[in-house]
Motif scaffolding. Structure first.
Motif, PDB file in Angstrom:
ATOM      1  N   ALA A  32      84.048 -18.219  38.082  1.00  0.00           N
ATOM      2  CA  ALA A  32      83.576 -17.527  36.970  1.00  0.00           C
ATOM      3  C   ALA A  32      84.717 -17.582  35.873  1.00  0.00           C
ATOM      4  CB  ALA A  32      83.665 -15.994  37.096  1.00  0.00           C
ATOM      5  N   VAL A  33      85.950 -17.706  36.115  1.00  0.00           N
ATOM      6  CA  VAL A  33      86.903 -18.247  34.863  1.00  0.00           C
ATOM      7  C   VAL A  33      86.544 -19.474  34.656  1.00  0.00           C
ATOM      8  CG1 VAL A  33      89.492 -18.442  34.497  1.00  0.00           C
ATOM      9  CG2 VAL A  33      88.671 -16.565  36.039  1.00  0.00           C
ATOM     10  N   ALA A  34      86.506 -20.568  35.414  1.00  0.00           N
ATOM     11  CA  ALA A  34      86.431 -22.022  34.999  1.00  0.00           C
ATOM     12  C   ALA A  34      85.070 -21.985  34.211  1.00  0.00           C
ATOM     13  CB  ALA A  34      86.271 -22.877  36.175  1.00  0.00           C
ATOM     14  N   ASP A  35      84.206 -21.368  34.631  1.00  0.00           N
ATOM     15  CA  ASP A  35      82.840 -21.456  33.755  1.00  0.00           C
ATOM     16  C   ASP A  35      83.187 -20.768  32.374  1.00  0.00           C
ATOM     17  OD1 ASP A  35      81.515 -22.789  35.522  1.00  0.00           O
ATOM     18  OD2 ASP A  35      80.367 -21.266  36.355  1.00  0.00           O
ATOM     19  N   ALA A  36      83.645 -19.517  32.121  1.00  0.00           N
ATOM     20  CA  ALA A  36      84.128 -18.847  31.045  1.00  0.00           C
ATOM     21  C   ALA A  36      84.742 -19.924  30.114  1.00  0.00           C
ATOM     22  CB  ALA A  36      85.027 -17.720  31.335  1.00  0.00           C
ATOM     23  N   ALA A  37      85.826 -20.674  30.784  1.00  0.00           N
ATOM     24  CA  ALA A  37      86.439 -21.680  29.934  1.00  0.00           C
ATOM     25  C   ALA A  37      85.318 -22.570  29.421  1.00  0.00           C
ATOM     26  CB  ALA A  37      87.585 -22.416  30.668  1.00  0.00           C
ATOM     27  N   TYR A  38      84.559 -23.330  30.206  1.00  0.00           N
ATOM     28  CA  TYR A  38      83.603 -24.018  29.789  1.00  0.00           C
ATOM     29  C   TYR A  38      82.696 -23.680  28.503  1.00  0.00           C
ATOM     30  CZ  TYR A  38      79.061 -26.694  29.792  1.00  0.00           C
ATOM     31  OH  TYR A  38      77.953 -27.296  29.317  1.00  0.00           O
ATOM     32  N   ASP A  39      82.199 -22.312  28.790  1.00  0.00           N
ATOM     33  CA  ASP A  39      81.405 -21.777  28.040  1.00  0.00           C
ATOM     34  C   ASP A  39      82.285 -21.503  26.614  1.00  0.00           C
ATOM     35  OD1 ASP A  39      79.139 -21.236  29.666  1.00  0.00           O
ATOM     36  OD2 ASP A  39      79.876 -19.369  30.195  1.00  0.00           O
ATOM     37  N   ALA A  40      83.493 -21.405  26.694  1.00  0.00           N
ATOM     38  CA  ALA A  40      84.170 -21.122  25.160  1.00  0.00           C
ATOM     39  C   ALA A  40      84.263 -22.328  24.568  1.00  0.00           C
ATOM     40  CB  ALA A  40      85.645 -20.696  25.597  1.00  0.00           C
ATOM     41  N   VAL A  41      84.476 -23.602  25.277  1.00  0.00           N
ATOM     42  CA  VAL A  41      84.599 -24.814  24.698  1.00  0.00           C
ATOM     43  C   VAL A  41      83.153 -25.057  24.242  1.00  0.00           C
ATOM     44  CG1 VAL A  41      84.763 -27.323  25.177  1.00  0.00           C
ATOM     45  CG2 VAL A  41      86.549 -25.659  26.045  1.00  0.00           C
ATOM     46  N   ALA A  42      82.062 -24.811  25.016  1.00  0.00           N
ATOM     47  CA  ALA A  42      80.690 -25.260  24.344  1.00  0.00           C
ATOM     48  C   ALA A  42      80.315 -24.358  23.505  1.00  0.00           C
ATOM     49  CB  ALA A  42      79.792 -24.907  25.808  1.00  0.00           C
ATOM     50  N   ASN A  43      80.632 -23.201  23.413  1.00  0.00           N
ATOM     51  CA  ASN A  43      80.422 -22.496  22.047  1.00  0.00           C
ATOM     52  C   ASN A  43      81.100 -22.911  20.909  1.00  0.00           C
ATOM     53  OD1 ASN A  43      78.332 -21.015  23.781  1.00  0.00           O
ATOM     54  ND2 ASN A  43      79.919 -19.298  24.224  1.00  0.00           N
ATOM     55  N   ASN A  44      81.849 -23.475  20.937  1.00  0.00           N
ATOM     56  CA  ASN A  44      82.982 -23.944  19.905  1.00  0.00           C
ATOM     57  C   ASN A  44      82.983 -25.353  19.400  1.00  0.00           C
ATOM     58  OD1 ASN A  44      84.087 -21.178  18.736  1.00  0.00           O
ATOM     59  ND2 ASN A  44      84.531 -21.147  21.029  1.00  0.00           N
ATOM     60  N   ARG A  45      81.997 -26.177  20.414  1.00  0.00           N
ATOM     61  CA  ARG A  45      81.813 -27.496  20.329  1.00  0.00           C
ATOM     62  C   ARG A  45      82.081 -28.242  18.848  1.00  0.00           C
ATOM     63  NH1 ARG A  45      77.201 -25.869  22.162  1.00  0.00           N
ATOM     64  NH2 ARG A  45      75.150 -26.625  21.092  1.00  0.00           N
ATOM     65  N   TYR A  46      81.451 -27.606  17.941  1.00  0.00           N
ATOM     66  CA  TYR A  46      81.345 -28.272  16.727  1.00  0.00           C
ATOM     67  C   TYR A  46      82.453 -27.953  15.957  1.00  0.00           C
ATOM     68  CZ  TYR A  46      76.264 -28.864  17.477  1.00  0.00           C
ATOM     69  OH  TYR A  46      75.237 -29.363  18.079  1.00  0.00           O
ATOM     70  N   ASN A  47      83.355 -26.788  16.281  1.00  0.00           N
ATOM     71  CA  ASN A  47      84.463 -26.719  15.609  1.00  0.00           C
ATOM     72  C   ASN A  47      85.736 -27.482  16.220  1.00  0.00           C
ATOM     73  OD1 ASN A  47      83.341 -24.514  13.973  1.00  0.00           O
ATOM     74  ND2 ASN A  47      83.935 -22.858  15.314  1.00  0.00           N
ATOM     75  N   ILE A  48      85.537 -27.716  17.291  1.00  0.00           N
ATOM     76  CA  ILE A  48      86.498 -28.759  18.175  1.00  0.00           C
ATOM     77  C   ILE A  48      86.166 -29.951  17.712  1.00  0.00           C
ATOM     78  CG2 ILE A  48      87.373 -29.399  20.454  1.00  0.00           C
ATOM     79  CD1 ILE A  48      86.295 -26.571  21.662  1.00  0.00           C
ATOM     80  N   ALA A  49      84.940 -30.614  17.894  1.00  0.00           N
ATOM     81  CA  ALA A  49      84.804 -32.043  18.025  1.00  0.00           C
ATOM     82  C   ALA A  49      83.967 -32.486  16.916  1.00  0.00           C
ATOM     83  CB  ALA A  49      84.133 -32.784  19.001  1.00  0.00           C
ATOM     84  N   GLY A  50      83.349 -31.576  15.943  1.00  0.00           N
ATOM     85  CA  GLY A  50      82.607 -31.699  14.775  1.00  0.00           C
ATOM     86  C   GLY A  50      81.258 -32.257  15.221  1.00  0.00           C
ATOM     87  N   LYS A  51      80.125 -32.530  14.365  1.00  0.00           N
ATOM     88  CA  LYS A  51      79.082 -33.034  14.675  1.00  0.00           C
ATOM     89  C   LYS A  51      78.879 -34.438  14.461  1.00  0.00           C
ATOM     90  CE  LYS A  51      76.082 -28.979  13.454  1.00  0.00           C
ATOM     91  NZ  LYS A  51      74.936 -28.632  12.633  1.00  0.00           N
ATOM     92  N   ARG A  52      78.339 -35.068  15.497  1.00  0.00           N
ATOM     93  CA  ARG A  52      78.286 -36.342  15.597  1.00  0.00           C
ATOM     94  C   ARG A  52      76.982 -36.953  16.288  1.00  0.00           C
ATOM     95  NH1 ARG A  52      82.904 -39.304  18.573  1.00  0.00           N
ATOM     96  NH2 ARG A  52      81.159 -40.934  19.305  1.00  0.00           N
TER      97      ARG A  52
END
Length: 124
Positions: free
Chosen positions: A85-105
């Motif tokens: 659940a903790v590892a998946d929460a970390a995955y979700d946080a990255v997934a939900n902020n993916r455009y802020n982290i890596a931009g759109k491409r």
């Protein structure tokens, strides 16, 4: 971010062709989701489909890393110590902020020389 990681895996797969890709919205992707016991319209997460099972979220990412010989020690630690659940929460946080982290491409063209066989298309 998804497109960034697909390109990164394509460039770092030590046995080119071991990992292949299908858009979850495609006919092939929907069929693979159904074969794995998932709803064909569930495109909420990365899914790693193997002959035996389907892995989601952090389990899929860690298994891909293991396949690429990158995360074997990390995978063992995370699976042994960090609750899913903790590892998946970390995955979700990255997934939900993916455009802020890596931009759109855009992603690598599936028809690019040397990559056509890495993308599953058409009917299953």
């Amino acid at each position: 971010m998804c497109n960034f990681w697909v390109d990164w895996v394509l460039d770092n797969d030590p046995a080119p062709g071991k990992l292949r890709f299908a858009a979850l919205q495609s006919t092939m992707g929907r069929a693979l989701l159904e074969r794995s016991g998932r709803r064909p319209d569930d495109i909420s997460s990365i899914v790693l489909v193997t002959p035996d099972r389907a892995l989601l979220k952090s389990d899929a990412v860690l298994e891909i890393g293991k396949t690429l010989s990158l995360t074997t020690p990390i995978s063992a630690l995370v699976k042994g110590v960090v609750p899913r659940a903790v590892a998946d929460a970390a995955y979700d946080a990255v997934a939900n902020n993916r455009y802020n982290i890596a931009g759109k491409r855009s992603y690598r063209d599936a028809g690019a020389p040397g990559y056509a066989d890495r993308f599953l298309t058409g009917e299953p």
